[in-house]
Design an enzyme around this catalytic site. Structure first.
Site, short mmCIF file in Angstrom:
data_model
loop_
_atom_site.label_atom_id
_atom_site.label_comp_id
_atom_site.label_asym_id
_atom_site.label_seq_id
_atom_site.Cartn_x
_atom_site.Cartn_y
_atom_site.Cartn_z
N LYS A 116 6.59 -1.98 1.86
CA LYS A 116 5.41 -1.37 2.48
C LYS A 116 4.24 -2.34 2.36
O LYS A 116 3.34 -2.21 1.53
CB LYS A 116 5.09 -0.01 1.83
N GLU A 172 12.89 2.58 13.81
CA GLU A 172 11.95 3.58 13.31
C GLU A 172 10.68 3.53 14.14
O GLU A 172 10.52 2.66 14.99
CB GLU A 172 11.65 3.34 11.83
N HIS A 200 -1.02 -20.91 0.63
CA HIS A 200 0.04 -19.94 0.88
C HIS A 200 0.83 -19.61 -0.38
O HIS A 200 1.20 -18.46 -0.61
CB HIS A 200 1.00 -20.43 1.97
N TYR A 247 0.83 -1.20 0.00
CA TYR A 247 0.00 0.00 0.00
C TYR A 247 0.86 1.25 0.00
O TYR A 247 2.08 1.18 0.19
CB TYR A 247 -0.94 0.00 1.22
N LEU A 255 11.55 1.32 6.69
CA LEU A 255 10.96 1.78 5.43
C LEU A 255 11.68 3.06 5.01
O LEU A 255 11.90 3.96 5.84
CB LEU A 255 9.47 2.08 5.63
N ARG A 273 7.66 3.89 -5.17
CA ARG A 273 7.86 2.96 -4.04
C ARG A 273 6.83 1.83 -4.09
O ARG A 273 7.13 0.69 -3.74
CB ARG A 273 7.79 3.71 -2.71
N1 PMP Z 1 8.19 3.79 8.59
C1 PMP Z 1 7.03 3.10 8.64
C2 PMP Z 1 7.00 1.77 9.28
C3 PMP Z 1 5.86 3.65 8.09
O1 PMP Z 1 4.71 2.99 8.11
C4 PMP Z 1 5.91 4.96 7.53
C5 PMP Z 1 4.67 5.60 6.99
N2 PMP Z 1 4.42 5.19 5.69
C6 PMP Z 1 7.15 5.63 7.50
C7 PMP Z 1 8.26 4.99 8.04
C8 PMP Z 1 7.27 6.99 6.88
O2 PMP Z 1 7.16 6.90 5.49
P1 PMP Z 1 6.62 8.11 4.62
O3 PMP Z 1 7.45 9.29 4.97
O4 PMP Z 1 6.84 7.66 3.21
O5 PMP Z 1 5.18 8.31 4.96
#
Ligand code: PMP
Length: 283
Positions: A146, A178, A101, A32, A202, A51
């Site tokens: 993602k 993160e 699966h 997503y 991410l 992405r």
């Molecule tokens: N890390 C994670 C686990 C996330 O879910 C997000 C939100 N999408 C981010 C970092 C930040 O990514 P972005 O700046 O692309 O929204």
């Protein structure tokens, strides 16, 4: 009437029919994106769509439309729904087939859904900063994708919310990775530290914009992992995402960061970030 995206069609919400054997529903087998819209203008749409395709590639899934078609559909959705400031949510699942699966053979068509939602920028929190809670990062080892599998992120966020935190900042052992839905940064002695882009985080689109902002304002960046103890000792700390932009962190668990108010570099980054937004209306 509000329209949503269903494959390449804009239809009413009630006209979408998703199989209970959709692999997104059954396995979280999909990906997503959340794209931010400011006063009707999409922000960094190209990066988000790139992405999305990169995530699809990493899970061996084909998106049956070109990037241009997706861009066009997103713009159409924003227009028909007269979205001002808010988000476009887009997801793609591997499609549906009898539960198994292994990937369906032959492959089935991916299922795309999307919708818009009005949501104001979090102006108050951006001003005052927010508290966060540390939580062990128990997610899988492909956090660069993602993926729709968000249970680890959901559990982390809930842990923080139950303790009065705005966000959960995760750590694998001693190392800060993160947030549950954000990237994390510390600033110490005029240098910004953030986890390097690899399989453990991410690669946030906002993170990429922020690193450009750092260059603009003359803030050196070190993309190296730092520890929980180093996090507590930072002069400034902040988290970022599409929805929360550059969000100052004033407290980690019980420890105030710096003097417990948003730091001066964080403020400069907020200003540099704001200058990149399509229109600078506080709505
Ligand atoms: N890390 C994670 C686990 C996330 O879910 C997000 C939100 N999408 C981010 C970092 C930040 O990514 P972005 O700046 O692309 O929204």
């Amino acid at each position: 009437m509000e329209k949503v995206l269903w494959n390449d069609q804009l239809v009413g919400r009630d006209d979408v029919h998703i199989s209970i054997e959709d692999r997104g529903y059954q396995f979280g087998d999909g990906i997503y994106e959340v794209v931010k819209v400011y006063n009707g203008d999409v922000f960094t749409a190209t990066e988000h769509i790139d992405r999305l395709y990169a995530s699809a590639d990493k899970i061996g899934m084909a998106i049956p439309y070109t990037k241009d078609v997706l861009h066009h559909l997103i713009h159409q959705l924003i227009e028909v729904n007269e979205l001002g400031t808010g988000i476009v949510y887009l997801q793609v699942t591997r499609g549906y087939s009898p539960r198994n699966h292994a990937f369906p053979t032959p492959a089935v068509e991916a299922v795309i859904t999307g919708y818009t939602r009005e949501s104001a920028r979090p102006m108050q929190e951006l001003q005052t900063g927010v508290p966060v809670c540390l939580v062990e990062d128990v997610r899988w080892l492909r956090c660069d994708i993602k993926s729709l599998n968000l249970l680890g992120n959901v559990m982390a966020k809930q842990y923080a919310v139950e303790r009065g935190g705005f966000e959960a900042v995760q750590h694998r052992g001693e190392v800060i990775t993160e947030g549950s839905s954000s990237n994390a940064y510390g600033i110490k002695n005029g240098t910004l530290y953030t986890h390097p882009v690899n399989n453990l985080i991410l690669n946030g689109i906002t993170r990429q914009v922020i690193l450009d902002c750092c260059e603009e304002i003359g803030l050196p960046v070190v993309e190296e992992a730092f520890t929980k103890q180093q996090a507590f000792d930072m002069d400034e700390f902040f988290i970022s995402s599409t929805g929360i932009e550059v969000m100052p962190v004033t407290r980690i668990d019980e420890t105030p960061i710096g003097d417990g108010t948003p730091g001066k570099w964080t403020r400069k980054l907020q200003q540099a970030f704001e200058a990149k937004l399509p229109q600078q209306l506080h709505v």
